[in-house]
Write a protein that holds these residues in place. Structure first.
Motif, mmCIF file in Angstrom:
data_model
loop_
_atom_site.group_PDB
_atom_site.id
_atom_site.type_symbol
_atom_site.label_atom_id
_atom_site.label_comp_id
_atom_site.label_asym_id
_atom_site.label_seq_id
_atom_site.Cartn_x
_atom_site.Cartn_y
_atom_site.Cartn_z
ATOM 1 N N ASP A 102 0.805 -1.222 0.000
ATOM 2 C CA ASP A 102 0.000 0.000 0.000
ATOM 3 C C ASP A 102 0.843 1.280 0.000
ATOM 4 O O ASP A 102 0.351 2.355 0.344
ATOM 5 N N PHE A 103 2.118 1.205 -0.384
ATOM 6 C CA PHE A 103 2.992 2.382 -0.238
ATOM 7 C C PHE A 103 2.535 3.559 -1.073
ATOM 8 O O PHE A 103 2.741 4.720 -0.692
ATOM 9 N N MET A 154 3.067 7.444 0.260
ATOM 10 C CA MET A 154 3.218 8.570 -0.658
ATOM 11 C C MET A 154 2.055 9.553 -0.538
ATOM 12 O O MET A 154 2.219 10.700 -0.135
ATOM 13 N N TRP A 155 0.854 9.093 -0.912
ATOM 14 C CA TRP A 155 -0.280 10.004 -1.040
ATOM 15 C C TRP A 155 -0.668 10.640 0.291
ATOM 16 O O TRP A 155 -0.871 11.852 0.380
ATOM 17 N N LYS A 156 -0.767 9.842 1.348
ATOM 18 C CA LYS A 156 -1.268 10.349 2.618
ATOM 19 C C LYS A 156 -0.225 11.104 3.435
ATOM 20 O O LYS A 156 -0.574 12.028 4.186
ATOM 21 N N ASP A 211 -0.247 19.031 -0.904
ATOM 22 C CA ASP A 211 -1.425 19.308 -1.726
ATOM 23 C C ASP A 211 -1.019 19.739 -3.130
ATOM 24 O O ASP A 211 -1.701 19.409 -4.117
ATOM 25 N N GLU A 212 0.103 20.462 -3.226
ATOM 26 C CA GLU A 212 0.582 20.918 -4.535
ATOM 27 C C GLU A 212 1.012 19.735 -5.403
ATOM 28 O O GLU A 212 0.723 19.701 -6.608
ATOM 29 N N ILE A 213 1.697 18.771 -4.782
ATOM 30 C CA ILE A 213 2.133 17.591 -5.533
ATOM 31 C C ILE A 213 0.932 16.766 -5.978
ATOM 32 O O ILE A 213 0.872 16.293 -7.120
ATOM 33 N N ILE A 215 9.374 8.770 -11.662
ATOM 34 C CA ILE A 215 8.171 9.366 -12.230
ATOM 35 C C ILE A 215 6.966 8.678 -11.586
ATOM 36 O O ILE A 215 6.727 7.488 -11.799
ATOM 37 N N ILE A 216 6.231 9.416 -10.772
ATOM 38 C CA ILE A 216 5.037 8.888 -10.129
ATOM 39 C C ILE A 216 3.836 9.338 -10.947
ATOM 40 O O ILE A 216 3.586 10.540 -11.091
#
Length: 262
Positions: free
Chosen positions: A141-142, A147-149, A154-156, A178-179
């Protein structure tokens, strides 16, 4: 076929078909299957040490590169968790004919757990069976939990959703990771934490407490989910994310040997 040179199998159909590199040495049982981490490949230190150990012990050894990684075809930016899982399942079914210990590092730990889930849910009879897992700094779940949480501002997040990609600096190489939006959104279809994790085998987790990529508390969440299976967690107090020091490699091999003897 000797693992000195890779062989290639085709995974996927039509436009999604890709050539996956596999290094496979057929010897005795049980076999071992190596699953690498995000942006890592099957010629890394841990994978090579595992292959050398398997050769000395006369055990079958299989390694693979996901699409967009190492010697496999495809572009990294086209990869998703579902596609890489499809490749891992294909390699397992084609090359792992007997009892197999799966070793997954970082993202490879997520792949190993998803592989176990896929095999558990499969209805077809297969020659191979999952006899144990060694997870090294596992990162299920990375894409969402790490990453996301927690990492992305917010900008990313806005950049990923609007432009479809974000160039994330890498600590391990000059070029950025590259995500993509596809990687993030597909990752949500493969989340494991927060629900029961079924493996039907013993699992040994090795986790460094100085890991700056995957917090050691992440491993505790995996253990909590594996309430129905035998799991052992070893916390390495001074260990980093790679766990590639001589003492870390010895610990890895000892864990694999324990499961292989079972």
């Amino acid at each position: 076929m000797s693992a000195d040179l890779p062989q290639f199998i085709s995974v996927g159909k039509g436009d999604s078909a890709r050539q996956i590199a596999v290094r496979h040495d057929e010897r005795g049982a049980p076999g071992v299957l190596w699953l690498s981490g995000f942006k890592s490949d099957m010629l890394g230190t841990k994978a090579e040490v595992l292959a050398e150990w398997a050769e000395k012990k006369g055990l079958t050894c299989t390694r693979m590169d996901y699409s967009g990684h190492g010697e496999s075809g495809g572009e990294f930016v086209d990869g998703t968790i579902s596609l890489w899982l499809e490749e891992a399942v294909a390699v397992f079914k084609q090359f792992c004919k007997g009892p197999t210990v799966v070793i997954g590092s970082s993202m490879g730990g997520w792949m190993a757990l998803l592989l176990a889930k896929s095999l558990h849910e499969a209805s077809e009879e297969m020659e191979g069976s999952l006899s144990g897992m060694v997870l090294i700094a596992p990162a299920p779940d990375f894409t969402e939990e790490l990453m996301w949480k927690h990492e992305f501002t917010d900008e990313i997040k806005q950049e990923i959703m609007e432009k479809g990609r974000f160039e994330r600096p890498s600590e391990y190489e000059d070029s950025p990771y590259i995500i993509t939006r596809d990687l993030i959104e597909d990752g949500r279809k493969n989340l494991l934490l927060g629900e029961p994790i079924i493996t039907n085998c013993k699992t040994i987790i090795l986790q460094g407490q100085k890991d700056d990529a995957v917090p050691w508390q992440h491993a505790l969440r995996i253990v909590e989910g594996m309430a129905h299976d035998d799991v052992v967690l070893t916390l390495v107090k001074d260990g980093d994310h790679r766990l590639s020091r001589p003492e870390d490699l010895d610990r890895m091999i000892a864990a694999v040997a324990e499961l292989a003897q079972r």
